[in-house]
Write a protein that holds these residues in place. Sequence first.
Motif, mmCIF file in Angstrom:
data_model
loop_
_atom_site.group_PDB
_atom_site.id
_atom_site.type_symbol
_atom_site.label_atom_id
_atom_site.label_comp_id
_atom_site.label_asym_id
_atom_site.label_seq_id
_atom_site.Cartn_x
_atom_site.Cartn_y
_atom_site.Cartn_z
ATOM 1 N N VAL A 127 2.155 -13.426 8.212
ATOM 2 C CA VAL A 127 3.114 -13.022 7.178
ATOM 3 C C VAL A 127 3.100 -11.514 6.921
ATOM 4 N N GLY A 128 2.459 -10.755 7.810
ATOM 5 C CA GLY A 128 2.378 -9.306 7.587
ATOM 6 C C GLY A 128 3.732 -8.638 7.496
ATOM 7 N N ASP A 129 4.723 -9.176 8.192
ATOM 8 C CA ASP A 129 6.082 -8.603 8.154
ATOM 9 C C ASP A 129 6.664 -8.654 6.746
ATOM 10 N N ILE A 130 6.250 -9.645 5.962
ATOM 11 C CA ILE A 130 6.781 -9.811 4.611
ATOM 12 C C ILE A 130 5.804 -9.274 3.573
ATOM 13 N N PHE A 131 4.563 -9.733 3.660
ATOM 14 C CA PHE A 131 3.571 -9.399 2.644
ATOM 15 C C PHE A 131 3.232 -7.905 2.638
ATOM 16 N N GLY A 132 3.265 -7.286 3.814
ATOM 17 C CA GLY A 132 2.876 -5.878 3.903
ATOM 18 C C GLY A 132 3.876 -4.926 3.272
ATOM 19 N N ALA A 133 5.157 -5.298 3.266
ATOM 20 C CA ALA A 133 6.187 -4.380 2.760
ATOM 21 C C ALA A 133 6.011 -4.063 1.275
ATOM 22 N N PRO A 134 5.875 -5.052 0.380
ATOM 23 C CA PRO A 134 5.664 -4.715 -1.035
ATOM 24 C C PRO A 134 4.391 -3.915 -1.273
ATOM 25 N N LEU A 135 3.319 -4.213 -0.522
ATOM 26 C CA LEU A 135 2.080 -3.466 -0.710
ATOM 27 C C LEU A 135 2.237 -2.017 -0.263
ATOM 28 N N ALA A 136 2.990 -1.795 0.822
ATOM 29 C CA ALA A 136 3.233 -0.423 1.275
ATOM 30 C C ALA A 136 4.064 0.342 0.251
ATOM 31 N N ILE A 137 5.090 -0.321 -0.291
ATOM 32 C CA ILE A 137 5.931 0.323 -1.311
ATOM 33 C C ILE A 137 5.111 0.604 -2.563
ATOM 34 N N GLU A 138 4.210 -0.318 -2.908
ATOM 35 C CA GLU A 138 3.343 -0.100 -4.071
ATOM 36 C C GLU A 138 2.511 1.160 -3.900
ATOM 37 N N GLY A 139 1.973 1.364 -2.697
ATOM 38 C CA GLY A 139 1.177 2.560 -2.452
ATOM 39 C C GLY A 139 1.995 3.834 -2.492
ATOM 40 N N LEU A 140 3.173 3.792 -1.881
ATOM 41 C CA LEU A 140 4.005 4.995 -1.785
ATOM 42 C C LEU A 140 4.713 5.315 -3.097
ATOM 43 N N MET A 141 5.246 4.297 -3.758
ATOM 44 C CA MET A 141 6.057 4.531 -4.955
ATOM 45 C C MET A 141 5.217 4.606 -6.224
ATOM 46 N N ALA A 142 4.303 3.640 -6.378
ATOM 47 C CA ALA A 142 3.628 3.475 -7.666
ATOM 48 C C ALA A 142 2.258 4.127 -7.715
ATOM 49 N N PHE A 143 1.404 3.829 -6.727
ATOM 50 C CA PHE A 143 0.033 4.324 -6.806
ATOM 51 C C PHE A 143 -0.035 5.837 -6.739
#
Length: 525
Positions: free
Chosen positions: A89-105
């Motif tokens: 599920v990396g194609d799906i699960f990884g996208a929100p986590l990547a956006i979280e790092g770039l946008m929010a963290f």
Amino acid sequence: MELDIVALSRLQFAVTALYHFLFVPLTLGLSVLLAIMETVYVMTGRTIWRQMTKFWGTLFGINFVLGVATGLVMEFQFGMNWSYYSHYVGDIFGAPLAIEGLMAFFLEATFVGLFFFGWDRLSKVGHLMATWAVAIGSNLSALWILIANGWMQNPVGSAFNPQTMRMEVTDFFEVVFNPVAQAKFVHTVSAGYVTASIFVLGVSAWYLYNRRYVDLAKRSMTVAASFGLASALSVVVLGDESGYLSTEHQKMKLAAIEAMWKTEPAPAAFTLFGFPDQESRETHFAVHIPWVMGLIGTRSLTTQIPGIEDLVEHAKVRIRQGISAYDAVQQIRAASDQSAVPQAARDALEKNGRDLGYALLLKRYVDDPRKATDAQIDQAAWDTVPSVPSLFWSFRIMVGLGFFFILLTGTFFYLSARRRLDHYPWLLRLAVFAIPLPWIAAELGWVVAEFGRQPWIIEGILPTAAAVSSLGAMTVLLTLLGFIVIYTVLFIIEMGLMLRAIQSGPKPDDEPEAILVPPSLIAAE
């Protein structure tokens, strides 16, 4: 004793997740409380509010550092202990986590520095904007993480690709606006606000009880009681929404929470108290409130909520349909090219593809699900029932604490409005002893959400037992023990720093109190 790699991997992730979640709620809530306090400072010019912001900001900083450190470890575990899950599920699960790092963290981490070191380098409004950016970043971080987690609870906007043996995104906006994810976000964030409010309320009550920093304590309690009451009320409302969505997307979790073994005539009763017995499949000494569960779970008087036994029978049907889908996948993978795939296999996958995950439940008992016996199918179907006693009691303790928070914050809100916060010493002591309770409620909420999803790591798609890495059990055991030791040391250090900061109290602020000069005096001069 034989070591179970699945159980050890689950335990390791649970330990690190529960520890990490000690810091998340306080970060979410304190960031907003800091922004509120500094907003009052900028609007009034009163130095006491700047002093309050700095003091609670120190506690926020200690908590923030530990939260970041423990959160990073959790993400690495997906690759270390759950490699097949990451592949699947990396194609799906990884996208929100990547956006979280770039946008929010990055947003949160950047402005945290400005918050601590920008008091004398930025204007009042500039520093206030930095503080609000920290609050917004913290909450955005929670949003994207819960979008990823919400997809695990309700996997929408995706489809299985038999060629790659992976789940792939078909509609990213459906993933983002997943109703389960949105409900989890607002519920979790509100719980974080309650946690921070009770923390500020309790520490301030300790100061007031000991007659220390009275002005700061009273103002802090007023803000915490107001913010906490609104948040506690919203937690109840949003929790009701989560229950309603469970009726649609996670029927087994809801039935387990209620220890509802058999389907009842609508509207179902709510079990206020009882002792669920999973072996005998009944609840001893049950006390029921008529109609309540039907209204909460379906918001109607005519819709039934299925019981555990009926859901298990339905799971047996889905397992058999999943076997057909599994056979079709094997034919597709065995074909030399797509034109050689039998049409019957394509039709079977199209018809039963959504039940493929149920066939994978049989992997625990047989290598090839197509060779499963009726007894193994029955056994796999009963595996879809999580631990009923654990969910039953976790949910009720969590809800009971939620109503206690409403009562506590409501009482102090009333006392603050009457300017009688220091009139009842026993209430101040109660507020101090209540400090740990929001964390207990939050951890139990995590147990209900994640433990209730078992045996699925992705609801209806991928069983937990099929998602682990090919590691030796001793390797996982040693890393688990290492995490426990390191995290215990970090927890002791963190608690020591927090208690020392609270004991020391706020530092005198070097900014002079703003003096408002009457316009008539200016005109006279």
